[in-house]
Design a protein around this motif. Structure first.
Motif, short mmCIF file in Angstrom:
data_model
loop_
_atom_site.label_atom_id
_atom_site.label_comp_id
_atom_site.label_asym_id
_atom_site.label_seq_id
_atom_site.Cartn_x
_atom_site.Cartn_y
_atom_site.Cartn_z
N LEU A 111 0.87 -1.27 0.18
CA LEU A 111 0.10 0.03 0.06
C LEU A 111 0.91 1.19 -0.06
N THR A 112 0.73 2.15 -0.89
CA THR A 112 1.38 3.36 -1.09
C THR A 112 0.37 4.54 -0.90
N PRO A 113 0.73 5.72 -0.31
CA PRO A 113 -0.10 6.72 -0.16
C PRO A 113 -0.37 7.46 -1.58
N GLY A 114 -1.44 8.14 -1.57
CA GLY A 114 -2.01 8.62 -2.76
C GLY A 114 -1.01 9.61 -3.29
N ASN A 115 -0.71 10.58 -2.31
CA ASN A 115 -0.10 11.95 -2.53
C ASN A 115 1.32 11.83 -2.08
N SER A 116 1.92 10.81 -1.70
CA SER A 116 3.49 10.86 -1.53
C SER A 116 3.81 11.51 -0.34
N ALA A 117 2.45 12.05 0.55
CA ALA A 117 2.98 12.72 1.68
C ALA A 117 3.65 11.92 2.84
N PRO A 118 4.58 12.80 3.48
CA PRO A 118 5.25 12.04 4.50
C PRO A 118 4.28 11.55 5.76
N LEU A 119 4.67 10.38 6.36
CA LEU A 119 3.95 10.09 7.53
C LEU A 119 4.61 10.78 8.91
N SER A 120 4.03 11.82 9.07
CA SER A 120 4.63 12.65 10.18
C SER A 120 4.58 12.05 11.73
N PRO A 121 5.32 12.50 12.48
CA PRO A 121 5.34 12.03 13.80
C PRO A 121 3.99 12.20 14.52
N ASN A 122 3.51 11.22 15.33
CA ASN A 122 2.12 11.30 16.08
C ASN A 122 1.23 11.60 15.05
N SER A 123 1.29 11.11 13.89
CA SER A 123 -0.12 11.09 12.88
C SER A 123 -0.37 9.79 12.58
N HIS A 124 -1.27 9.64 11.59
CA HIS A 124 -1.64 8.30 11.09
C HIS A 124 -2.06 8.55 9.59
N PHE A 125 -2.21 7.38 9.02
CA PHE A 125 -2.63 7.53 7.64
C PHE A 125 -3.90 6.34 7.75
N TYR A 126 -5.04 7.03 7.18
CA TYR A 126 -6.19 6.47 7.14
C TYR A 126 -6.85 6.05 5.85
N THR A 127 -7.47 4.81 5.62
CA THR A 127 -8.06 4.47 4.28
C THR A 127 -8.93 3.52 4.34
N GLU A 128 -10.03 3.42 3.46
CA GLU A 128 -11.01 2.33 3.40
C GLU A 128 -10.96 1.56 2.33
N PHE A 129 -11.68 0.22 2.67
CA PHE A 129 -11.61 -0.79 1.07
C PHE A 129 -12.65 -1.62 1.49
N THR A 130 -13.03 -2.60 0.26
CA THR A 130 -13.92 -3.42 0.38
C THR A 130 -13.41 -4.90 -0.13
N VAL A 131 -13.96 -5.84 0.61
CA VAL A 131 -13.67 -7.28 0.23
C VAL A 131 -14.89 -8.07 -0.10
N GLY A 132 -15.15 -8.54 -1.21
CA GLY A 132 -16.24 -9.27 -1.65
C GLY A 132 -16.14 -10.72 -1.09
N THR A 133 -16.53 -10.62 0.20
CA THR A 133 -16.65 -12.10 0.93
C THR A 133 -17.53 -12.21 1.94
N LYS A 134 -17.96 -13.09 2.46
CA LYS A 134 -18.70 -13.10 3.61
C LYS A 134 -18.16 -12.50 4.93
N PRO A 135 -18.98 -12.09 5.84
CA PRO A 135 -18.23 -11.31 6.93
C PRO A 135 -17.33 -12.21 7.75
N PHE A 136 -16.28 -11.59 8.06
CA PHE A 136 -15.18 -12.25 8.89
C PHE A 136 -15.70 -12.68 10.37
N THR A 137 -15.23 -13.83 10.72
CA THR A 137 -15.53 -14.20 12.20
C THR A 137 -14.36 -14.52 12.98
N LEU A 138 -13.32 -14.61 12.61
CA LEU A 138 -11.97 -15.00 13.18
C LEU A 138 -11.18 -13.93 13.10
#
Length: 643
Positions: free
Chosen positions: A63-90
């Motif tokens: 996974l690479t960030p979309g804008n090549s922005a640095p991952l700054s101290p005490n910060s976070h990177f967030y993204t969402e995505f979809t998986v086409g499968t039954k719900p996870f239980t484990l």
């Protein structure tokens, strides 16, 4: 830990789950030009990412960030995505391992550790499954013998015990018994005429059948075959209590019994996947000891797959020089676990010979599996000049998410490779069988290869699946010329090119096995819904394993009765040669987890294989299992507790 990765389920439907992934920089240092590398058990729909770009090969994701922005101290990177499968239980379905990389693309990767937290499944907690066990019986043999009579009295096993000179058919059993008793009594067990344990040849006993008689001053093991003597030895070893009656004298009191017994199925096996994770020889020997103890007679050794090639082949040293290893800087990318370092291993031919001899003494035949034409990525990456068709533009994605793992039936190199490998395998393994996989060739393979299309036209083939049959027929002819019988998963019958002499293993479900049996194939039943030991053993999220086929607790395993819906007189029953357990090892990377997934379910499958269905009883089995736990504890086995 300076970096943390969280994964959370934020919405789900019957066949789709939406996730939030958060990478935290908890350090005081910014990371420039970073990428996140992790393993995940499902195919991520890359186009659904809300932030960043994703590449996925098998379970390995970058996974690479979309804008090549640095991952700054005490910060976070967030993204969402979809998986086409039954719900996870484990929990095991979450991200397994991860690392950061800041090296320029194409240069040497220096992994930066990332702590992966337990996936948030957004589901209520479920209590661990408990299966209460009744009080153990006085004698707790597994599998249950055909006839057992308890007699008054006991035999004292101690340093004065010796074995009389055995018949030739009992030579292997004798070596096994000597090894086990020597370990138990801490001294060698001699062979001499005045011994009080005797192997006696009784030619009227069927292959595999035995009689065992324990008297106060002598033990008699009677059989008409090598396998019968092994089975008698296995029962004798189980009669020995876990602890001696007299600690100082190291005396074990064996109950007097008379046992007459024989197997229900001639084939009783276990398959172990050593390609996804490498299992050292000492682990295999430990497993073979227990297969013999519980009267299995076959070890199916899965040696090659997309993720690794595990056996030495003299004709192609690159198969193990390259194909046995994976890692962030290897030709074969990381998969599953241990992804931040070079990982792997392989078996030398001498190690294989030694293991075969070890198993032979214990009545266990080792059948190798060399998987073709699918699941061949490790071989293809190791031998690209031989196995890659540069003009093949076919597009496919295999079940494990590879697009480059299928041998080409139109390349001369494919047949040279198969012939040379199988020749060495036939020479190395004395077993009358060789398993060649044949499973999971995806749709789309070979469809955009000019050479494959020409081959189809040349032979009048209408369906690309016939090309698989074309390769398999070539392999079968090689094996037959060397006196071997070909084995394959049920997909081997695709294309209708192989002979009915091929022995089929049914894995997808029991119906697939029934279809092959009705078509005239001999079949080994290995349906995932009853025999796959990589399936989780309970219903709580923290149970190790997978559940793509089912959740597989002990009672479900024990309930299996092959083709029970058919009339008992249906002739198709005679096409079922036996039952096999299987442990696929995508996530089995330690001795502890190895044992947890196998035991105690292996004991239930042992009884399915050996004991006639009408003589099986779930409550009685649980009592005998309870009686086996003292031995498993003494052996240091990390089995799943029933309560």
């Amino acid at each position: 830990m300076s970096y943390r990765l969280d994964l959370t389920v934020i919405s789900k439907s019957e066949q789709q789950s939406h996730f939030a992934l958060t990478l935290h920089n908890l350090s005081d240092q910014a990371q420039e030009n970073w990428s996140l590398h992790f393993t995940f058990c499902r195919w991520i729909q890359a186009e659904t990412l809300s932030n960043g770009q994703l590449k996925q090969l098998g379970s390995y994701c970058t996974l690479t960030p979309g804008n090549s922005a640095p991952l700054s101290p005490n910060s976070h990177f967030y993204t969402e995505f979809t998986v086409g499968t039954k719900p996870f239980t484990l929990y095991d379905e979450g991200i397994v391992e991860a690392f950061l990389n800041t090296s320029p693309e194409g240069s040497f990767i220096k992994p930066i550790p990332v702590k992966v937290t337990t996936i948030n499944l957004d589901q209520p907690a479920t209590e661990p499954l408990s299966i209460p066990l009744p009080k153990a019986k006085s004698i707790n043999l597994i599998p249950a013998p055909e006839s057992l009579i308890r007699l008054p009295g006991e035999f004292r096993l101690n340093s004065g015990t010796a074995i009389t000179p055995p018949t030739d058919k009992a030579s292997g059993s004798t070596r096994w018994l000597q090894a086990e008793l020597g370990h138990l009594l801490h001294e060698d067990i001699p062979i001499h005429q005045a011994g009080n344990i005797s192997y006696q040849l009784h030619g009227d006993l069927a292959d595999g059948a035995y009689c065992l008689l324990v008297e106060p001053d002598h033990i008699w093991l009677q059989a008409g075959s090598e396998s019968g003597f092994v089975h008698a030895t296995a029962s004798l070893l189980q009669l020995i209590p876990a602890s001696p009656a007299h600690q100082v004298q190291a005396a074990y009191m064996i109950p007097m019994v008379e046992i007459q017994d024989q197997p229900n199925y001639q084939y009783r096996g276990m398959m172990l996947d050593c390609a996804r994770h490498f299992h050292p020889i000492r682990r295999l020997k430990h497993l073979i000891d227990h297969l013999a103890r519980y009267k299995f007679n076959t070890f199916h050794w899965h040696l090659t797959d997309d993720e690794a090639w595990r056996i030495e082949i003299d004709a192609y040293p690159d198969l193990t020089r390259i194909g046995a290893w994976r890692g962030p800087n290897e030709v074969i990318q990381p998969q599953f676990t241990t992804i931040s370092q070079r990982y792997g291993g392989y078996y030398s031919k001498q190690e294989v010979r030694d293991l075969i001899a070890y198993a032979n003494d214990r009545g266990v035949t080792i059948i190798p599996e060399i998987d073709i034409p699918g699941h061949c990525r490790a071989a293809i990456k190791s031998l690209p000049d031989l196995l890659v068709d540069p003009n093949d533009e076919s597009e496919y994605r295999s079940t494990q998410w590879y697009s480059d793992n299928i041998l080409s039936p139109a390349l001369k190199g494919t047949y040279t490779f198969i012939a040379n490998v199988l020749e060495e395998i036939c020479e190395l393994f004395p077993a009358p069988y060789i398993h060649i996989g044949c499973d999971e060739v995806p749709k789309g393979a070979w469809t955009k290869s000019p050479a494959c299309q020409q081959l189809m036209e040349q032979h009048g083939y209408q369906d690309p699946r016939e090309l698989q049959g074309h390769i398999l027929r070539f392999a079968e002819e090689i094996l037959q010329a060397r006196g071997k019988r070909m084995m394959g998963w049920e997909e081997a019958a695709n294309g209708n090119k192989i002979s009915k002499d091929t022995l089929i293993y049914s894995w997808q479900n029991e119906e697939a096995g029934l279809i092959c049996a009705r078509e005239g194939y001999d079949v080994i039943m290995q349906p995932a819904q009853y025999t796959y030991l990589d399936m989780t053993q309970g219903y709580s999220a923290d149970e190790p394993g997978s559940d793509w086929a089912c959740k597989l607790p002990l009672d479900v395993v024990y309930s299996y009765k092959p083709l029970s819906s058919l009339d008992v007189n249906d002739p198709v029953h005679k096409k079922i040669l036996g039952i096999q357990a299987a442990l696929w090892c995508e996530l089995v990377n330690s001795q502890s987890r190895f044992e947890y997934m196998i035991y105690p379910r292996l004991l239930a499958i042992a009884e399915l294989c050996w004991t006639k269905p009408e003589k099986r009883n779930w409550k009685d089995f649980k009592a005998r299992l309870n009686g086996q736990l003292a031995y498993l504890d003494k052996a240091g086995i990390n089995y799943r507790r029933c309560e």
